[in-house]
Design a protein around this motif. Structure first.
Motif, short mmCIF file in Angstrom:
data_model
loop_
_atom_site.label_atom_id
_atom_site.label_comp_id
_atom_site.label_asym_id
_atom_site.label_seq_id
_atom_site.Cartn_x
_atom_site.Cartn_y
_atom_site.Cartn_z
N THR A 10 6.27 8.02 -9.71
CA THR A 10 5.24 8.50 -8.80
C THR A 10 5.11 7.46 -7.68
O THR A 10 5.67 6.36 -7.77
N SER A 18 5.37 1.57 -6.24
CA SER A 18 4.79 0.35 -5.67
C SER A 18 4.35 -0.67 -6.72
O SER A 18 4.05 -1.81 -6.38
N ALA A 19 4.37 -0.29 -7.99
CA ALA A 19 3.94 -1.21 -9.06
C ALA A 19 4.84 -2.43 -9.12
O ALA A 19 6.05 -2.34 -8.92
N SER A 37 0.85 -1.19 0.00
CA SER A 37 0.00 0.00 0.00
C SER A 37 0.88 1.24 0.00
O SER A 37 2.04 1.20 0.43
N LEU A 38 0.32 2.33 -0.47
CA LEU A 38 1.06 3.59 -0.55
C LEU A 38 1.46 4.11 0.83
O LEU A 38 2.39 4.89 0.95
N GLU A 73 2.58 5.65 -7.00
CA GLU A 73 1.94 4.47 -7.57
C GLU A 73 2.95 3.64 -8.36
O GLU A 73 2.94 2.41 -8.30
N GLU A 74 3.82 4.30 -9.11
CA GLU A 74 4.82 3.58 -9.90
C GLU A 74 5.88 2.93 -9.01
O GLU A 74 6.37 1.85 -9.33
#
Length: 140
Positions: A43, A48-49, A9-10, A45-46
């Motif tokens: 970012t 954590s991708a 999770s972020l 999100e990236e």
């Protein structure tokens, strides 16, 4: 026991980075130029991708662990920067990826979490930049 190489999770990201950095990348898409090469910063999100490197599934932030798994078989316990200074594979694996350009990865040195390097997957070598994390945040 295998270390968790996935950011679930972020909310985990502030545990990995300076809080100012998380706010910095949250504002907008960022890039930095190093020796005429433009690197796009990931970012949140990236970071954590999930990606797969040599059969190992990791989040982008941990991509170096996937590369180290393979390149240490060829290079041994160390790699080198552009000046011939050795860099431990253990420290490389512990370093956090923050961006990319044409397959090369921009990362924070695990020694101090401030110095910025470029990892070249094709040869397993590094380029130490003159940049520091706090400088790129301050000069944005």
């Amino acid at each position: 026991m295998l270390e968790n190489l996935i950011v679930e999770s972020l909310e985990e990201l502030p545990l990995l980075f300076n809080k100012n950095y998380i706010a910095f990348i949250a504002e907008k898409t960022r890039s930095i130029t190093v020796d005429d090469q433009e690197f796009t910063l990931y970012t949140a999100e990236e970071l954590s991708a999930k990606i797969t490197i040599d059969g190992l599934v990791v989040s982008n932030v941990y991509a170096l662990k996937g590369y180290v798994k393979t390149i240490k078989e060829f290079l041994g316990p160390n790699t080198m920067d552009q000046k011939g200074n050795q860099f431990s594979m253990l420290m490389l694996a512990a370093s956090k990826v923050i961006g990319h350009d044409n397959g090369n990865l921009l990362f924070l040195d695990a020694h101090d979490s401030k110095s910025i390097y470029i990892f070249h997957p094709d040869g397993g070598d590094l380029t130490k930049t003159k940049l520091k994390l706090n400088t790129i945040i301050k000069n944005a």
